[in-house]
Enzyme design. Structure first.
Site, PDB file in Angstrom:
ATOM      1  N   ASP A   9       0.766  -1.168  -0.233  1.00 15.65           N
ATOM      2  CA  ASP A   9       0.041   0.068  -0.141  1.00 15.65           C
ATOM      3  C   ASP A   9       0.772   1.399  -0.008  1.00 15.65           C
ATOM      4  O   ASP A   9       2.254   1.209   0.279  1.00 15.65           O
ATOM      5  CB  ASP A   9      -0.999  -0.042   1.339  1.00 15.65           C
ATOM      6  CG  ASP A   9      -1.963   1.245   1.179  1.00 15.65           C
ATOM      7  OD1 ASP A   9      -2.394   1.674   0.134  1.00 15.65           O
ATOM      8  OD2 ASP A   9      -2.331   1.407   2.220  1.00 15.65           O
ATOM      9  N   SER A  10       0.199   2.352  -0.128  1.00 18.07           N
ATOM     10  CA  SER A  10       0.936   3.628  -0.064  1.00 18.07           C
ATOM     11  C   SER A  10       1.610   3.949   1.100  1.00 18.07           C
ATOM     12  O   SER A  10       2.375   4.893   1.358  1.00 18.07           O
ATOM     13  CB  SER A  10       0.067   4.758  -0.696  1.00 18.07           C
ATOM     14  OG  SER A  10      -1.142   5.057   0.338  1.00 18.07           O
ATOM     15  N   CYS A  72      -4.845  -1.643  -1.273  1.00 22.53           N
ATOM     16  CA  CYS A  72      -4.995  -0.181  -1.848  1.00 22.53           C
ATOM     17  C   CYS A  72      -6.067   0.083  -2.779  1.00 22.53           C
ATOM     18  O   CYS A  72      -5.875  -0.779  -4.037  1.00 22.53           O
ATOM     19  CB  CYS A  72      -3.555   0.380  -2.171  1.00 22.53           C
ATOM     20  SG  CYS A  72      -3.697   2.176  -2.640  1.00 22.53           S
ATOM     21  N   ASN A  73      -6.984   0.629  -2.283  1.00 25.49           N
ATOM     22  CA  ASN A  73      -8.192   0.614  -3.537  1.00 25.49           C
ATOM     23  C   ASN A  73      -7.719   1.603  -4.663  1.00 25.49           C
ATOM     24  O   ASN A  73      -8.270   1.257  -5.937  1.00 25.49           O
ATOM     25  CB  ASN A  73      -9.354   1.450  -2.976  1.00 25.49           C
ATOM     26  CG  ASN A  73     -10.093   0.628  -1.702  1.00 25.49           C
ATOM     27  OD1 ASN A  73     -10.921   0.033  -2.056  1.00 25.49           O
ATOM     28  ND2 ASN A  73      -9.328   0.785  -0.529  1.00 25.49           N
ATOM     29  N   CYS A 183     -11.360   3.073   0.986  1.00 30.95           N
ATOM     30  CA  CYS A 183      -9.706   3.270   1.076  1.00 30.95           C
ATOM     31  C   CYS A 183      -9.302   2.714   2.316  1.00 30.95           C
ATOM     32  O   CYS A 183      -9.933   2.443   3.380  1.00 30.95           O
ATOM     33  CB  CYS A 183      -9.479   4.901   1.282  1.00 30.95           C
ATOM     34  SG  CYS A 183      -7.757   5.169   1.604  1.00 30.95           S
ATOM     35  N   THR A 184      -8.246   1.679   2.182  1.00 33.85           N
ATOM     36  CA  THR A 184      -7.916   0.829   3.347  1.00 33.85           C
ATOM     37  C   THR A 184      -7.440   1.669   4.575  1.00 33.85           C
ATOM     38  O   THR A 184      -7.649   1.153   5.616  1.00 33.85           O
ATOM     39  CB  THR A 184      -6.871  -0.116   2.913  1.00 33.85           C
ATOM     40  OG1 THR A 184      -5.646   0.592   2.398  1.00 33.85           O
ATOM     41  CG2 THR A 184      -7.304  -1.229   2.148  1.00 33.85           C
ATOM     42  N   HIS A 185      -6.773   2.852   4.311  1.00 35.38           N
ATOM     43  CA  HIS A 185      -6.498   3.642   5.587  1.00 35.38           C
ATOM     44  C   HIS A 185      -7.767   4.046   6.487  1.00 35.38           C
ATOM     45  O   HIS A 185      -7.591   4.133   7.542  1.00 35.38           O
ATOM     46  CB  HIS A 185      -6.138   4.939   5.129  1.00 35.38           C
ATOM     47  CG  HIS A 185      -4.493   5.033   4.661  1.00 35.38           C
ATOM     48  ND1 HIS A 185      -4.137   4.416   3.354  1.00 35.38           N
ATOM     49  CD2 HIS A 185      -3.432   5.379   5.477  1.00 35.38           C
ATOM     50  CE1 HIS A 185      -2.803   4.559   3.258  1.00 35.38           C
ATOM     51  NE2 HIS A 185      -2.324   4.941   4.382  1.00 35.38           N
TER      52      HIS A 185
HETATM   53  N1  DGL Z   1      -4.851   2.943   1.251  1.00 35.25           N
HETATM   54  C1  DGL Z   1      -4.835   3.544   0.046  1.00 35.25           C
HETATM   55  C2  DGL Z   1      -6.269   3.381  -0.610  1.00 35.25           C
HETATM   56  O1  DGL Z   1      -6.722   2.122  -0.494  1.00 35.25           O
HETATM   57  C3  DGL Z   1      -4.700   5.100   0.096  1.00 35.25           C
HETATM   58  C4  DGL Z   1      -4.618   5.699  -1.399  1.00 35.25           C
HETATM   59  C5  DGL Z   1      -3.456   7.008  -1.058  1.00 35.25           C
HETATM   60  O2  DGL Z   1      -2.315   6.697  -0.659  1.00 35.25           O
HETATM   61  O3  DGL Z   1      -3.739   8.155  -1.164  1.00 35.25           O
HETATM   62  O4  DGL Z   1      -6.770   3.869  -1.526  1.00 35.25           O
END
Ligand code: DGL
Length: 258
Positions: A9-10, A72-73, A183-185
């Site tokens: 993920d990011s 990450c979505n 968003c997983t965050h």
């Molecule tokens: N966790 C990422 C998601 O699910 C975050 C994306 C981002 O870095 O903006 O989209």
């Protein structure tokens, strides 16, 4: 050789999926890449997201992974098809759960909170339009700054509540009964969100379905671990150190240049 399940993920967002997978598959080894040097992905171009996702996937293969979970979505909705063509091992992605929300809404109004790139992606819009029935309205909201704030840590972060209040207000005014966390965050904000919304609003988070999906795919491909003891969980980051509140005691956390 005991191969691992790889995730990227990011930043810390995908740790929400990692935690759930570790509980369901305790004997597996896991490698999680937090590409926090390049966080956030949400407002980068599709080309940049694709290049970063390929880089992360190649690193996971180099680290001996047998399958990749795009946790990450934003990366999934922007480049999973391309990634599947480029990468030789199985890839599983995560998308906002609009389908169950559209199928079950009674108020005919659902809210989707996600990054800009998820909401504008072809894949997200295709799924939403394919499941859209008459008279249902989707209230989309970009979670500007949420990812950056979550990376700093959720506990005692007052800005998060302020952002959430602002983003949820239009959805609540439109009588949503389903709120899709795209968003997983945002999984790490569930408690804060629950405090701001009515109890009759269901939150749709894709952590459980994705966990079950990974379990089924491992079985179907016959690539489950033969380990009888507990597996190892490695978390690597390439930018600032990860806030300790996201890390379980038994996870081994290290810097890695990737
Ligand atoms: N966790 C990422 C998601 O699910 C975050 C994306 C981002 O870095 O903006 O989209």
């Amino acid at each position: 050789m005991n191969k691992s399940i790889g995730l990227f993920d990011s930043g810390v967002g995908g740790i929400s999926i990692l935690n759930s997978l570790v509980t369901k598959l305790p004997n597996e080894n896991f490698i999680y890449l937090s590409d926090n040097k390049n966080c956030p992905y949400g407002d980068k171009s599709q080309e940049e997201i694709t290049i970063l996702s390929i880089k992360n996937s190649k690193k996971l293969i180099e680290l001996n992974c047998k399958i990749i979970i795009v946790a990450c979505n934003t990366a999934t909705t922007n480049c999973i098809e391309f990634l599947r063509k480029e990468i030789s091992i199985p890839i599983i992605g995560v998308e906002p759960g609009v389908k169950p929300a559209l199928l079950n809404t009674k108020s005919k109004n659902i809210g989707v909170l996600a990054t800009k790139n998820t909401l504008t992606s072809e894949l997200f819009n295709k799924t939403a339009n394919n499941n859209l029935k008459n008279n249902i309205k989707i209230h989309e909201q970009i979670g500007y700054e949420l990812v950056n704030e979550i990376e700093k840590g959720v506990s005692n972060n007052k800005s998060l509540k302020q952002y959430l209040r602002k983003y949820l207000k239009p959805m609540l005014e439109n009588n949503i009964d389903y709120l899709v966390l795209g968003c997983t965050h945002y999984h790490f904000l569930i408690n804060e969100i629950r405090e701001l919304i009515n109890k009759n609003i269901s939150i749709v988070d894709t952590i459980t379905p994705i966990t079950n999906h990974v379990f089924n795919i491992l079985n179907r491909l016959k690539i489950q671990t033969k380990n009888i003891g507990k597996g190892k969980v490695y978390v690597f980051y390439n930018g600032n150190p990860i806030s300790t509140e996201f890390i379980k005691k038994n996870y081994k956390v290290n810097y890695l240049d990737f």
